[in-house]
Scaffold this motif. Sequence first.
Motif, PDB file in Angstrom:
ATOM      1  N   ASP A 156      43.857 120.332 -36.105  1.00  0.00           N
ATOM      2  CA  ASP A 156      44.855 121.320 -35.669  1.00  0.00           C
ATOM      3  C   ASP A 156      46.279 120.828 -35.941  1.00  0.00           C
TER       4      ASP A 156
ATOM      5  N   ARG B 265      44.815 117.827 -25.818  1.00  0.00           N
ATOM      6  CA  ARG B 265      45.495 119.109 -25.580  1.00  0.00           C
ATOM      7  C   ARG B 265      46.640 118.998 -24.565  1.00  0.00           C
TER       8      ARG B 265
ATOM      9  N   LEU C 164      52.478 128.671 -22.989  1.00  0.00           N
ATOM     10  CA  LEU C 164      51.955 129.052 -24.297  1.00  0.00           C
ATOM     11  C   LEU C 164      50.509 128.587 -24.414  1.00  0.00           C
ATOM     12  N   LYS C 165      49.623 129.522 -24.616  1.00  0.00           N
ATOM     13  CA  LYS C 165      48.198 129.193 -24.719  1.00  0.00           C
ATOM     14  C   LYS C 165      47.879 128.518 -26.048  1.00  0.00           C
ATOM     15  N   GLN C 166      48.614 128.895 -27.079  1.00  0.00           N
ATOM     16  CA  GLN C 166      48.381 128.335 -28.403  1.00  0.00           C
ATOM     17  C   GLN C 166      49.684 127.723 -28.908  1.00  0.00           C
ATOM     18  N   PRO C 167      49.768 126.416 -28.970  1.00  0.00           N
ATOM     19  CA  PRO C 167      51.007 125.772 -29.424  1.00  0.00           C
ATOM     20  C   PRO C 167      51.466 126.237 -30.797  1.00  0.00           C
ATOM     21  N   ILE C 168      50.533 126.688 -31.629  1.00  0.00           N
ATOM     22  CA  ILE C 168      50.915 127.138 -32.971  1.00  0.00           C
ATOM     23  C   ILE C 168      51.815 128.383 -32.920  1.00  0.00           C
ATOM     24  N   SER C 169      51.806 129.082 -31.784  1.00  0.00           N
ATOM     25  CA  SER C 169      52.646 130.279 -31.653  1.00  0.00           C
ATOM     26  C   SER C 169      54.136 129.941 -31.649  1.00  0.00           C
TER      27      SER C 169
ATOM     28  N   ARG D  41      50.736 118.733 -28.312  1.00  0.00           N
ATOM     29  CA  ARG D  41      49.745 119.484 -27.531  1.00  0.00           C
ATOM     30  C   ARG D  41      48.510 119.860 -28.343  1.00  0.00           C
ATOM     31  N   LEU D  42      48.576 119.712 -29.632  1.00  0.00           N
ATOM     32  CA  LEU D  42      47.424 120.028 -30.476  1.00  0.00           C
ATOM     33  C   LEU D  42      46.497 118.820 -30.672  1.00  0.00           C
TER      34      LEU D  42
ATOM     35  N   SER E 261      54.823 120.851 -29.494  1.00  0.00           N
ATOM     36  CA  SER E 261      53.680 121.675 -29.897  1.00  0.00           C
ATOM     37  C   SER E 261      52.655 120.861 -30.660  1.00  0.00           C
TER      38      SER E 261
ATOM     39  N   PHE F 132      48.940 122.520 -38.439  1.00  0.00           N
ATOM     40  CA  PHE F 132      50.266 122.895 -37.922  1.00  0.00           C
ATOM     41  C   PHE F 132      51.363 122.373 -38.849  1.00  0.00           C
TER      42      PHE F 132
END
Length: 177
Positions: A159, A77, A116-121, A72-73, A69, A163
């Motif tokens: 980001d 991306r 997952l659209k948002q890795p932070i999820s 990916r940030l 994750s 995170f």
Amino acid sequence: MVPLIGILTSIAMLIFWVGRAAKGAGHVVDAVEGIANLPRKLRYQKQAGRSGLDLVEDAREAAAVLMVSVARLCKERRVNDATQKAIEDLLVENMAWPKADAEEFILNIRWLTRDLKQPISTLRPMTNLLRKSVSGKEADDLAHMLTEVAICGGMASADQTQFIYKYRELMGLNARG
């Protein structure tokens, strides 16, 4: 001759009804087996119905999900080859992951989290799992590994920094300094 036909007819009817009874008994046995196997089938269906982050059950898996994750940030991306290698090395060196399996494992984690659209999820579910199974030192070590992944390609993005800060907060590490 008539009594012989009557006897043969009776035998034929007896065979017919015994066959029907045997089929019925077979259905009863199948039903009983189905009921006996029902708990196992329900467990399998429950497990088979799981997907994505629900499949992560181990602290090392959760740590790998967080590392992917963070990767990916980055500004690109995506997880590039250098970052993939860095994550593999961290798993092998710090988490006793077999070197022969590390590459395939990371590819599986990347596939698992691909939608997952948002890795932070990934942060909250993975930290919930980690809080139950790792010590404060291990959580801090993982924070340092996340930082290594973030700076693998140069400077960490905003980001990535956010995170890691949020990870430290959820794991109760920010209060320690």
